[in-house]
Motif scaffolding. Structure first.
Motif, PDB file in Angstrom:
ATOM      1  N   LEU A  90      34.940 -83.865  -5.682  1.00 14.88           N
ATOM      2  CA  LEU A  90      34.826 -85.307  -5.157  1.00 14.88           C
ATOM      3  C   LEU A  90      35.459 -86.159  -6.445  1.00 14.88           C
ATOM      4  O   LEU A  90      34.933 -86.341  -7.471  1.00 14.88           O
ATOM      5  CB  LEU A  90      33.179 -85.766  -4.931  1.00 14.88           C
ATOM      6  N   ARG A  91      36.430 -87.013  -5.853  1.00  7.32           N
ATOM      7  CA  ARG A  91      37.099 -87.954  -6.793  1.00  7.32           C
ATOM      8  C   ARG A  91      36.849 -89.188  -6.529  1.00  7.32           C
ATOM      9  O   ARG A  91      36.833 -89.814  -5.324  1.00  7.32           O
ATOM     10  CB  ARG A  91      38.513 -87.655  -6.691  1.00  7.32           C
TER      11      ARG A  91
ATOM     12  N   ARG B 240      41.913 -98.278 -15.541  1.00 11.25           N
ATOM     13  CA  ARG B 240      41.534 -97.538 -14.403  1.00 11.25           C
ATOM     14  C   ARG B 240      41.431 -95.682 -14.793  1.00 11.25           C
ATOM     15  O   ARG B 240      42.472 -95.152 -15.334  1.00 11.25           O
ATOM     16  CB  ARG B 240      42.508 -97.564 -13.178  1.00 11.25           C
ATOM     17  N   PHE B 241      40.332 -95.251 -14.196  1.00 12.99           N
ATOM     18  CA  PHE B 241      40.029 -93.702 -14.391  1.00 12.99           C
ATOM     19  C   PHE B 241      39.699 -93.052 -13.083  1.00 12.99           C
ATOM     20  O   PHE B 241      39.505 -93.815 -12.323  1.00 12.99           O
ATOM     21  CB  PHE B 241      38.876 -93.593 -15.486  1.00 12.99           C
ATOM     22  N   ILE B 242      40.039 -91.768 -13.155  1.00 10.76           N
ATOM     23  CA  ILE B 242      39.685 -90.820 -12.185  1.00 10.76           C
ATOM     24  C   ILE B 242      38.746 -90.021 -12.385  1.00 10.76           C
ATOM     25  O   ILE B 242      38.476 -89.228 -13.298  1.00 10.76           O
ATOM     26  CB  ILE B 242      40.833 -89.883 -11.650  1.00 10.76           C
ATOM     27  N   LEU B 243      37.513 -90.153 -11.875  1.00  8.36           N
ATOM     28  CA  LEU B 243      36.109 -89.415 -12.324  1.00  8.36           C
ATOM     29  C   LEU B 243      36.099 -88.366 -11.174  1.00  8.36           C
ATOM     30  O   LEU B 243      36.036 -88.562  -9.889  1.00  8.36           O
ATOM     31  CB  LEU B 243      35.132 -90.377 -12.124  1.00  8.36           C
ATOM     32  N   SER B 244      36.032 -87.079 -11.704  1.00  5.35           N
ATOM     33  CA  SER B 244      36.054 -85.812 -10.561  1.00  5.35           C
ATOM     34  C   SER B 244      34.799 -85.255 -10.896  1.00  5.35           C
ATOM     35  O   SER B 244      34.396 -84.870 -11.854  1.00  5.35           O
ATOM     36  CB  SER B 244      36.928 -84.943 -11.046  1.00  5.35           C
ATOM     37  N   TYR B 245      33.938 -85.165  -9.557  1.00  5.65           N
ATOM     38  CA  TYR B 245      32.583 -84.289  -9.575  1.00  5.65           C
ATOM     39  C   TYR B 245      32.877 -83.030  -8.952  1.00  5.65           C
ATOM     40  O   TYR B 245      33.186 -82.946  -7.713  1.00  5.65           O
ATOM     41  CB  TYR B 245      31.453 -85.268  -8.979  1.00  5.65           C
ATOM     42  N   PHE B 246      32.455 -81.876  -9.887  1.00  7.36           N
ATOM     43  CA  PHE B 246      32.850 -80.615  -9.120  1.00  7.36           C
ATOM     44  C   PHE B 246      31.433 -80.033  -8.609  1.00  7.36           C
ATOM     45  O   PHE B 246      30.539 -79.920  -9.348  1.00  7.36           O
ATOM     46  CB  PHE B 246      33.018 -79.782 -10.444  1.00  7.36           C
ATOM     47  N   LEU B 247      31.593 -80.122  -7.460  1.00  9.01           N
ATOM     48  CA  LEU B 247      30.280 -79.481  -6.666  1.00  9.01           C
ATOM     49  C   LEU B 247      29.676 -77.975  -7.021  1.00  9.01           C
ATOM     50  O   LEU B 247      28.598 -77.913  -6.855  1.00  9.01           O
ATOM     51  CB  LEU B 247      30.452 -79.704  -5.017  1.00  9.01           C
ATOM     52  N   SER B 248      30.750 -77.183  -7.397  1.00  9.59           N
ATOM     53  CA  SER B 248      30.102 -75.872  -7.833  1.00  9.59           C
ATOM     54  C   SER B 248      29.434 -75.787  -9.145  1.00  9.59           C
ATOM     55  O   SER B 248      28.400 -74.877  -9.240  1.00  9.59           O
ATOM     56  CB  SER B 248      31.369 -74.828  -7.968  1.00  9.59           C
TER      57      SER B 248
ATOM     58  N   ILE C  19      48.612 -97.753 -24.266  1.00 13.02           N
ATOM     59  CA  ILE C  19      47.263 -96.638 -24.142  1.00 13.02           C
ATOM     60  C   ILE C  19      47.849 -95.409 -23.834  1.00 13.02           C
ATOM     61  O   ILE C  19      48.414 -95.248 -22.884  1.00 13.02           O
ATOM     62  CB  ILE C  19      45.944 -97.276 -23.158  1.00 13.02           C
ATOM     63  N   ILE C  20      47.359 -94.394 -24.542  1.00 17.72           N
ATOM     64  CA  ILE C  20      47.831 -93.141 -24.150  1.00 17.72           C
ATOM     65  C   ILE C  20      47.045 -92.436 -23.077  1.00 17.72           C
ATOM     66  O   ILE C  20      45.792 -92.468 -23.211  1.00 17.72           O
ATOM     67  CB  ILE C  20      47.861 -92.113 -25.367  1.00 17.72           C
ATOM     68  N   GLY C  21      47.549 -92.191 -21.910  1.00 21.54           N
ATOM     69  CA  GLY C  21      46.425 -91.689 -20.838  1.00 21.54           C
ATOM     70  C   GLY C  21      46.371 -90.178 -21.187  1.00 21.54           C
ATOM     71  O   GLY C  21      46.758 -89.560 -22.271  1.00 21.54           O
ATOM     72  N   GLY C  22      45.591 -89.426 -20.162  1.00 22.85           N
ATOM     73  CA  GLY C  22      45.394 -88.272 -20.085  1.00 22.85           C
ATOM     74  C   GLY C  22      43.884 -88.001 -19.949  1.00 22.85           C
ATOM     75  O   GLY C  22      43.181 -88.747 -19.241  1.00 22.85           O
ATOM     76  N   LYS C  23      43.468 -86.852 -20.435  1.00 19.50           N
ATOM     77  CA  LYS C  23      42.177 -86.392 -20.343  1.00 19.50           C
ATOM     78  C   LYS C  23      41.084 -87.341 -21.143  1.00 19.50           C
ATOM     79  O   LYS C  23      41.443 -87.304 -22.387  1.00 19.50           O
ATOM     80  CB  LYS C  23      41.746 -84.600 -20.622  1.00 19.50           C
ATOM     81  N   TYR C  24      40.222 -88.139 -20.582  1.00 15.69           N
ATOM     82  CA  TYR C  24      39.322 -88.657 -21.164  1.00 15.69           C
ATOM     83  C   TYR C  24      37.861 -88.006 -21.626  1.00 15.69           C
ATOM     84  O   TYR C  24      37.299 -88.402 -22.619  1.00 15.69           O
ATOM     85  CB  TYR C  24      39.028 -90.103 -20.389  1.00 15.69           C
ATOM     86  N   LEU C  25      37.421 -87.398 -20.628  1.00 14.91           N
ATOM     87  CA  LEU C  25      36.285 -86.276 -20.783  1.00 14.91           C
ATOM     88  C   LEU C  25      36.466 -85.073 -20.204  1.00 14.91           C
ATOM     89  O   LEU C  25      36.810 -84.897 -18.985  1.00 14.91           O
ATOM     90  CB  LEU C  25      35.193 -87.168 -20.316  1.00 14.91           C
ATOM     91  N   GLY C  26      36.418 -84.074 -20.874  1.00 12.36           N
ATOM     92  CA  GLY C  26      36.228 -82.768 -20.403  1.00 12.36           C
ATOM     93  C   GLY C  26      35.118 -82.467 -19.415  1.00 12.36           C
ATOM     94  O   GLY C  26      34.004 -83.275 -19.205  1.00 12.36           O
ATOM     95  N   LYS C  27      35.104 -81.218 -18.562  1.00 11.53           N
ATOM     96  CA  LYS C  27      34.148 -80.956 -17.589  1.00 11.53           C
ATOM     97  C   LYS C  27      32.748 -80.691 -18.460  1.00 11.53           C
ATOM     98  O   LYS C  27      32.667 -79.990 -19.465  1.00 11.53           O
ATOM     99  CB  LYS C  27      34.363 -79.683 -16.943  1.00 11.53           C
TER     100      LYS C  27
ATOM    101  N   ILE D 251      32.323 -98.300 -13.754  1.00 12.56           N
ATOM    102  CA  ILE D 251      32.097 -98.997 -12.548  1.00 12.56           C
ATOM    103  C   ILE D 251      32.787 -98.152 -11.345  1.00 12.56           C
ATOM    104  O   ILE D 251      34.041 -98.281 -11.570  1.00 12.56           O
ATOM    105  CB  ILE D 251      32.073-100.488 -12.348  1.00 12.56           C
ATOM    106  N   ILE D 252      32.198 -97.779 -10.189  1.00 11.29           N
ATOM    107  CA  ILE D 252      33.061 -96.957  -9.334  1.00 11.29           C
ATOM    108  C   ILE D 252      33.604 -98.046  -8.404  1.00 11.29           C
ATOM    109  O   ILE D 252      32.963 -98.907  -7.762  1.00 11.29           O
ATOM    110  CB  ILE D 252      32.245 -96.154  -8.385  1.00 11.29           C
ATOM    111  N   SER D 253      34.784 -98.035  -8.246  1.00 14.27           N
ATOM    112  CA  SER D 253      35.557 -99.184  -7.352  1.00 14.27           C
ATOM    113  C   SER D 253      36.147 -98.426  -5.911  1.00 14.27           C
ATOM    114  O   SER D 253      36.519 -99.177  -5.244  1.00 14.27           O
ATOM    115  CB  SER D 253      36.759 -99.652  -8.297  1.00 14.27           C
ATOM    116  N   ASP D 254      36.360 -97.176  -6.175  1.00 15.30           N
ATOM    117  CA  ASP D 254      37.164 -96.554  -5.050  1.00 15.30           C
ATOM    118  C   ASP D 254      36.681 -95.151  -5.058  1.00 15.30           C
ATOM    119  O   ASP D 254      36.330 -94.376  -5.837  1.00 15.30           O
ATOM    120  CB  ASP D 254      38.633 -96.777  -4.981  1.00 15.30           C
TER     121      ASP D 254
END
Length: 656
Positions: free
Chosen positions: A435-436, A452-460, A476-484, A519-522
């Motif tokens: 879920l993104r 802006r960030f993409i938050l991914s929720y892994f259901l497994s 700002i250097i983009g990329g991985k902000y937080l690992g799983k 804050i979740i925007s989308d």
């Protein structure tokens, strides 16, 4: 009866069986040898078939000449086949000779057995002066050999077995040997200076000797050794009768055993402990046995008996106190008093062979016996069990922040930590289901709020990862902000952690990730579709918030489809171009001339249209800072047919 070998004279062989020696030619004459004769050996008359010996008549002689002596001619065979025997006067014809059987075949495994004994002097014993030894004399008819065997008696102390090995026994000094005709019952036979008395024989020997015309003497009785017969008799015992009737005690109390439960306190010694035992008192003979009670995994060898069944001394005579106990043989002379049934009582200690046992209980039969015999009724068992130590609560140290909480917690439970158990069924059912959400960083800094960030929720695995798309010229250097990882909710403790779930991720909700607030925007449309397909697993508020968020988009899509059907596609395209340009201005996006050049370069024929696959590859290459919904809608309006897209309107939308 010996078998007589019939010898047939062979032509040219002389009187013997061997080959004829070469003859010398007379003087003045020349001798010629027959070159056709090459074999001068004697034919074999004994053969073996399937392991059994059989005789056969020779058919050829020396020099391989055919013999007609042992064979009938054709005329004789015809005469025998056609002629019937009649009673006539005259000389009778001689019967044909019998088949030749060698003696070692006729008498193979035929042995004559005679039962005999001989007397042996015993000069060094005061209890016996001579000894009678029984033997068996075997005569082998095959080669006239004899052997003498003595049956082996266990624990006799005498070398027995084969006294005389198989051989031809000399009869006298003239070189004669014993023959079966010299053997009979009731006679003495001297072999190598030792005289044997033959008393009997077996049935085969009797039948054989009688068939040969030998009259057998009547059998005699075998003589036994007098000292051996004396040892078989029970020895006389001279015992003064006792006033105590032990037989009556045995018959009265046989199989009656008193059972006491005792404990041996060995805690005074190093590594000592309290060990449970069973004390058995046998009423039949006043003996005592001590058996150890083993517990499971007690670490001791499985030896059940500590003291074997025996009479145990209670006190010794005074003069025996200084005698070394290790070599003392206990008897009635050394013991002043033995342990009896009166010395055992519940709740009292007792010393057995230097060990002090405390009797704390007994069985029901023992209680009944003491009540009937001595009138004792007080059998209150003593509680010897030690109280279990107080359980010390395990204190879990605070979480230090390294690794997962469940994984780090295993180090507090074992020296060799095991990985925490996983829900494999959940992992298999929700594999590759993510879920993104689009989230914005909550910060007092206006520059940080634009990120802006993409938050991914892994259901497994219920883990969360955060990714920041790179924006050109943003600094700002983009990329991985937080690992799983699993993200706990604010206020949860390490003892009872509570992690974020899909039900907590609603539009406009704040997610605190390790001190940072988002804050979740989308969200993706897949999130709404997944929650609608599994509506029973999510709260109604979460599902309604997503529906309210996607309602304008669905309305706009439906309106766009209706306008397109009514011919208003161009107006919709112009409005969409304005929306795209507003978002580009919001992100400070500058027009890129290289985009137009790339589209013109790939348009080889200059038609203004590109293939869909090629068009999407160019769009991914430029990383446009516009929402996916506007880009998909713009591509849909610029499409021409199924596989062609007009790129002129698309480029105009991104030209600020």
């Amino acid at each position: 009866m010996f078998a007589v070998a019939r010898v047939t004279a062979l032509p040219g062989a002389g009187a013997g069986w061997g080959p004829e020696p070469p003859r010398q030619a007379p003087a003045g004459r020349s001798a010629f040898s027959d070159p056709t004769k090459s074999a001068f050996h004697r034919s074999q008359t004994l053969g073996y078939r399937n392991g059994f010996a059989y005789s056969r008549l020779p058919t050829v002689g020396i020099g391989r000449e055919r013999l007609y002596v042992n064979q009938l001619s054709q005329a004789e065979l015809d005469e025998l086949s056609n002629k019937r025997p009649t009673l006539t006067y005259g000389q009778a014809k001689q019967a044909p000779p019998s088949d030749f059987i060698p003696a070692h075949v006729a008498f193979d495994k035929k042995v004559l057995k005679f039962d005999a004994y001989f007397q042996e002097d015993v000069p060094i014993s005061t209890e016996e002066h001579f000894r009678i030894r029984q033997v068996g004399i075997y005569y082998y008819l095959e080669d006239d050999s004899m052997s003498v065997m003595e049956p082996i008696v266990e624990n006799s102390g005498i070398p027995q077995g084969k006294l005389i090995k198989r051989q031809r026994i000399p009869k006298n000094d003239r070189g004669d040997h014993y023959h079966w005709k010299d053997l009979n019952r009731g006679m003495n036979i001297t072999i190598y200076g030792k005289t044997f008395r033959i008393v009997d024989c077996d049935p085969f020997t009797q039948v054989f000797l009688e068939s040969q015309g030998i009259e057998l003497n009547p059998p005699e009785k075998m003589i036994f050794d007098p000292y051996t017969e004396l040892r078989k008799m029970p020895m006389r015992m001279y015992v003064t009768p006792s006033s105590f009737d032990q037989l009556k005690q045995f018959l009265t109390f046989d199989r009656q055993v008193l059972r006491f439960y005792a404990i041996w306190d060995d805690t005074e010694n190093m590594f000592g402990e309290n060990r449970p035992f069973l004390i058995h008192y046998y009423l039949a003979d006043d003996t005592v046995e001590v058996r150890e009670l083993h517990e499971r995994n007690d670490g001791r060898d499985p030896f059940p008996v500590l003291i074997r069944r025996q009479r145990l001394p209670k006190s010794f005579v005074d003069k025996m106190k200084t005698f070394p106990r290790c070599v003392l043989e206990i008897s009635n002379q050394e013991v002043l008093e033995w342990y009896t049934v009166k010395d055992f009582a519940v709740g009292k200690p007792i010393t057995l062979l230097g060990r002090s046992f405390f009797i704390y209980d007994c069985d029901e039969f023992t209680r009944q016996f003491y009540h009937e015999k001595f009138g004792i009724t007080d059998f209150q068992p003593v509680d010897v069990k030690k109280k279990a130590p107080e359980e010390v609560p395990q204190i879990i140290p605070p979480y230090n922040g390294y690794g997962f909480l469940e994984d780090s917690l295993q180090n507090c439970f074992s020296l060799l930590p095991q990985p925490p158990r996983k829900n494999f069924i959940k992992m298999l059912e929700n594999d590759h289901k993510v879920l993104r959400y689009e989230v914005a960083l909550e910060s007092p800094n206006p520059e940080e709020r634009k990120r802006r960030f993409i938050l991914s929720y892994f259901l497994s695995t219920d883990m969360i990862s955060i990714y920041e798309p790179p924006v050109r010229n943003s600094g700002i250097i983009g990329g991985k902000y937080l690992g799983k990882t699993k993200v706990p909710k604010p206020g949860s403790t390490t003892d009872n952690p509570i992690y974020y779930e899909p039900a907590d991720l609603t539009i406009g909700a704040t997610v605190e990730v390790f001190g940072h607030r988002f804050i979740i925007s989308d969200a993706d449309e897949y999130v709404l579709n997944y929650m609608e397909s599994n509506a029973e697993s999510f709260p109604a508020t979460t599902l309604q918030s997503l529906r309210d968020h996607f309602a304008p988009r669905r309305t706009a899509v439906q309106a766009a489809e209706s306008q397109s059907a009514a011919g208003t596609g161009r107006q919709e395209l112009e409005e969409l171009v304005k929306q795209v340009q507003e978002q580009l201005k919001h992100h400070n996006y500058l027009s890129n001339s290289s985009m137009r050049e790339a589209f013109l370069h790939h348009d080889k024929d200059g038609s203004g249209f590109l293939d869909k696959a090629e068009f999407f590859a160019l769009c991914n290459r430029f990383n446009l800072p516009v929402s996916d919904a506007l880009v998909n809608k713009l591509i849909r309006l610029c499409s021409h047919g199924e596989n062609q897209i007009s790129y002129h309107d698309f480029i105009r939308a991104f030209s600020c």
